[in-house]
Enzyme design. Structure first.
Site, PDB file in Angstrom:
ATOM      1  N   ALA A   1     -72.916 -49.321 -28.343  1.00 16.74           N
ATOM      2  CA  ALA A   1     -73.337 -50.606 -27.786  1.00 16.74           C
ATOM      3  C   ALA A   1     -74.191 -50.395 -26.541  1.00 16.74           C
ATOM      4  O   ALA A   1     -73.667 -50.274 -25.431  1.00 16.74           O
ATOM      5  CB  ALA A   1     -72.108 -51.457 -27.484  1.00 16.74           C
TER       6      ALA A   1
ATOM      7  N   GLU B   1     -78.810 -55.187 -25.220  1.00 10.42           N
ATOM      8  CA  GLU B   1     -78.287 -56.471 -24.714  1.00 10.42           C
ATOM      9  C   GLU B   1     -79.333 -57.563 -24.950  1.00 10.42           C
ATOM     10  O   GLU B   1     -80.502 -57.254 -25.207  1.00 10.42           O
ATOM     11  CB  GLU B   1     -78.004 -56.354 -23.205  1.00 10.42           C
ATOM     12  CG  GLU B   1     -76.985 -55.282 -22.890  1.00 10.42           C
ATOM     13  CD  GLU B   1     -76.639 -55.189 -21.409  1.00 10.42           C
ATOM     14  OE1 GLU B   1     -77.284 -55.907 -20.601  1.00 10.42           O
ATOM     15  OE2 GLU B   1     -75.727 -54.428 -21.081  1.00 10.42           O
TER      16      GLU B   1
ATOM     17  N   ARG C   1     -82.678 -40.076 -33.803  1.00 12.61           N
ATOM     18  CA  ARG C   1     -84.055 -40.299 -34.262  1.00 12.61           C
ATOM     19  C   ARG C   1     -84.423 -39.322 -35.366  1.00 12.61           C
ATOM     20  O   ARG C   1     -85.136 -39.672 -36.309  1.00 12.61           O
ATOM     21  CB  ARG C   1     -85.009 -40.174 -33.070  1.00 12.61           C
ATOM     22  CG  ARG C   1     -84.946 -41.391 -32.203  1.00 12.61           C
ATOM     23  CD  ARG C   1     -85.613 -41.271 -30.879  1.00 12.61           C
ATOM     24  NE  ARG C   1     -85.362 -42.517 -30.137  1.00 12.61           N
ATOM     25  CZ  ARG C   1     -85.591 -42.704 -28.855  1.00 12.61           C
ATOM     26  NH1 ARG C   1     -86.098 -41.732 -28.125  1.00 12.61           N
ATOM     27  NH2 ARG C   1     -85.327 -43.855 -28.291  1.00 12.61           N
TER      28      ARG C   1
ATOM     29  N   GLN D   1    -107.436 -44.701 -61.286  1.00 17.95           N
ATOM     30  CA  GLN D   1    -107.531 -43.854 -60.100  1.00 17.95           C
ATOM     31  C   GLN D   1    -107.116 -44.578 -58.816  1.00 17.95           C
ATOM     32  O   GLN D   1    -106.630 -43.946 -57.877  1.00 17.95           O
ATOM     33  CB  GLN D   1    -108.945 -43.285 -59.975  1.00 17.95           C
ATOM     34  CG  GLN D   1    -109.213 -42.255 -61.069  1.00 17.95           C
ATOM     35  CD  GLN D   1    -110.572 -41.609 -60.952  1.00 17.95           C
ATOM     36  OE1 GLN D   1    -111.462 -42.129 -60.295  1.00 17.95           O
ATOM     37  NE2 GLN D   1    -110.735 -40.476 -61.607  1.00 17.95           N
TER      38      GLN D   1
ATOM     39  N   HIS E   1     -96.220 -52.346 -58.193  1.00 20.74           N
ATOM     40  CA  HIS E   1     -95.413 -53.194 -59.079  1.00 20.74           C
ATOM     41  C   HIS E   1     -96.087 -54.556 -59.342  1.00 20.74           C
ATOM     42  O   HIS E   1     -95.600 -55.328 -60.186  1.00 20.74           O
ATOM     43  CB  HIS E   1     -94.031 -53.456 -58.469  1.00 20.74           C
ATOM     44  CG  HIS E   1     -93.040 -52.347 -58.680  1.00 20.74           C
ATOM     45  ND1 HIS E   1     -93.060 -51.174 -57.964  1.00 20.74           N
ATOM     46  CD2 HIS E   1     -91.998 -52.235 -59.532  1.00 20.74           C
ATOM     47  CE1 HIS E   1     -92.062 -50.407 -58.347  1.00 20.74           C
ATOM     48  NE2 HIS E   1     -91.403 -51.015 -59.307  1.00 20.74           N
ATOM     49  N   GLY E   2     -97.149 -54.885 -58.620  1.00 20.52           N
ATOM     50  CA  GLY E   2     -97.796 -56.191 -58.812  1.00 20.52           C
ATOM     51  C   GLY E   2     -96.811 -57.312 -58.535  1.00 20.52           C
ATOM     52  O   GLY E   2     -95.989 -57.205 -57.616  1.00 20.52           O
TER      53      GLY E   2
ATOM     54  N   GLU F   1     -83.195 -47.818 -32.915  1.00 17.49           N
ATOM     55  CA  GLU F   1     -83.167 -46.471 -32.309  1.00 17.49           C
ATOM     56  C   GLU F   1     -84.514 -46.136 -31.650  1.00 17.49           C
ATOM     57  O   GLU F   1     -84.993 -45.013 -31.706  1.00 17.49           O
ATOM     58  CB  GLU F   1     -82.733 -45.411 -33.335  1.00 17.49           C
ATOM     59  CG  GLU F   1     -81.354 -45.741 -33.902  1.00 17.49           C
ATOM     60  CD  GLU F   1     -80.470 -44.556 -34.211  1.00 17.49           C
ATOM     61  OE1 GLU F   1     -80.787 -43.434 -33.795  1.00 17.49           O
ATOM     62  OE2 GLU F   1     -79.449 -44.779 -34.888  1.00 17.49           O
TER      63      GLU F   1
ATOM     64  N   THR G   1     -88.263 -48.483 -30.899  1.00 15.56           N
ATOM     65  CA  THR G   1     -89.365 -48.973 -31.738  1.00 15.56           C
ATOM     66  C   THR G   1     -90.483 -47.923 -31.805  1.00 15.56           C
ATOM     67  O   THR G   1     -90.505 -46.965 -31.016  1.00 15.56           O
ATOM     68  CB  THR G   1     -89.975 -50.266 -31.152  1.00 15.56           C
ATOM     69  OG1 THR G   1     -90.538 -49.943 -29.868  1.00 15.56           O
ATOM     70  CG2 THR G   1     -88.942 -51.370 -30.994  1.00 15.56           C
TER      71      THR G   1
END
Ligand SMILES: Cc1cc2nc3c(=O)[nH]c(=O)nc-3n(C[C@H](O)[C@H](O)[C@H](O)COP(=O)(O)OP(=O)(O)OC[C@H]3O[C@@H](n4cnc5c(N)ncnc54)[C@H](O)[C@@H]3O)c2cc1C
Length: 384
Positions: free
Chosen positions: A123, A126, A244, A280, A339-340, A364, A366
């Site tokens: 923790a 905040e 990380r 391609q 996948h369209g 962890e 940005t």
């Protein structure tokens, strides 16, 4: 460093089989119910997965960093929420105690974290203090043989399930920055500790976060990590350096899974009389993804080996987290594209993965914070 190829090979094989045979078939159920099924938690305990990174004398497997990232490549080939369940016990929820805890703290908590009997969480964040973690406002005021904690922590992974919390709080109210911060182990059920409602997240259903609130919460002074005030922020940063690398390895694993799914789809789906994999422009997306996953894998392994050799890998860990998490986002995006329309609806797992992996660029540290860490270290080194 790999200590014993054969033992590691057995672990990786069993994890790979576990992912393929047990976890992948449960991905839809996990997403629908928002719960890791109880039998999976039990299987994870039996496989020793809660204690992979805890020293052997406290009941863990004490994986080296190289072994840990190889494990992460495998466990991440399914919904990331499965890994999240064991992620805090192996990572941010235990490593403060592993790295800086007193012998008594280690003996008291690590064996139970390693067995999965208890769940740990970390923790730091905040409401008013995220990237600028050293500005945290939670206070811990000494009162006899206790500290009295007040403040709110936000987005705490596994907090709803957690039995112990590693909490960073300000012990010197006048002190600014990290040197005034100490780390505490706070047990669930301590009067004055309460939880907010579970956050509704974009993805990673089955992994839970919530606020953790301290209101005159009395924590025994014996639970000050390492028994020393003012070093808690350093403890947190050491924990995150390791974390990380782990998250970067997870990005490599999950990107590999998304690419496998995209390749299979591209070879099955036919348009203009042939599989789309023959075009391609589709091949370019497949090839770019393959190359980037390979690059990230090499980076992560190199940084892990350097850490095992005793090197300071702060820069390398940030490079890995930055590159691998951004790479994972690009691979997710291409996989949806390949996948369209099927990539945009929830019948295919790629729509879910696309949302799940978005988190890796945020927590962890940005992407922007990794950039700042890397550049700051470069400038400091150049000045010496
Ligand atoms: C699902 C989830 C799980 C999490 N689990 C945990 C946990 O277990 N424990 C814990 O302590 N925290 C946890 N976090 C919190 C997480 O680490 C923070 O959300 C993250 O560090 C970013 O902080 P923030 O959300 O306050 O964003 P902010 O710090 O407000 O950042 C907002 C934006 O501003 C950018 N920014 C900030 N400062 C700078 C700067 N100096 N230069 C350039 N850009 C900047 C950021 O990169 C970002 O794009 C979790 C978060 C989520 C969403």
């Amino acid at each position: 460093m790999i200590r014993d190829e054969e033992t590691l090979g057995l672990l990786l094989d069993s994890v790979s089989r576990f992912v393929r045979e047990q976890l992948i078939p449960l991905e839809d159920e996990l997403a629908e119910t928002d719960r890791v099924p109880a039998q999976v938690v039990e299987q994870m305990r039996e496989l020793g997965l809660f204690g992979l990174c805890i020293p052997e004398e406290y009941g863990g497997l004490a994986l080296t960093m190289e072994e840990e990232v190889l494990f992460a490549f495998e466990i991440a080939r399914t919904s990331p929420a499965f890994r999240s369940l064991i992620g805090t016990n192996n990572g941010i929820g235990s490593q403060g105690i592993v790295i800086d805890g007193t012998e008594e703290q280690k003996r008291n908590y690590l064996p139970r974290l390693a067995s999965g009997e208890i769940i740990g969480s970390f923790a730091l964040t905040e409401p008013e203090s995220g990237s600028d973690a050293a500005s945290l406002r939670t206070t811990a005021v000494r009162d006899g043989d206790h500290y009295v904690l007040n403040g709110t922590k936000r987005f705490i992974t596994n907090a709803p399930q957690a039995d112990i919390f590693t909490v960073m709080a300000r012990t010197d109210p006048k002190g600014k920055g990290g040197n005034a911060i100490s780390a505490f182990i706070v047990e669930k059920g301590t009067p004055g500790l309460s939880l907010g409602k579970v956050d509704k997240k974009m993805g990673q259903r089955g992994a839970h976060t919530c606020d953790v609130v301290f209101e005159d919460c009395r924590v025994p002074a014996a639970n000050l990590i390492g028994g020393k005030e003012g070093v808690g922020f350093k403890t947190a940063m050491k924990v995150l350096d390791k974390g990380r690398l782990h998250i970067a390895a997870v990005c490599v694993g999950v990107a590999g899974r998304m690419l496998d799914d995209a390749l299979r789809y591209a070879m099955e789906r036919r348009q203009f009389g042939q599989p789309i994999a023959q075009f391609q422009l589709i091949q370019a997306m497949l090839a770019d993804s393959r190359a980037e996953i390979y690059a990230a894998r090499c980076m992560v392994l190199d940084a892990a080996r350097r850490r095992d050799a005793g090197g300071d890998v702060s820069t390398e860990a940030s490079c890995c987290k930055l590159f691998a998490s951004e790479m994972c986002g690009r691979v997710a995006d291409r996989a949806v594209q390949i996948h369209g329309g099927a990539g945009y609806v929830s019948d295919y797992s790629i729509e879910r993965f696309y949302r799940d992996v978005r988190l890796f660029r945020i927590y962890e540290g940005t992407t922007q914070i990794q950039q700042l860490v890397i550049a700051r270290n470069m400038i400091r080194e150049a000045g010496n």
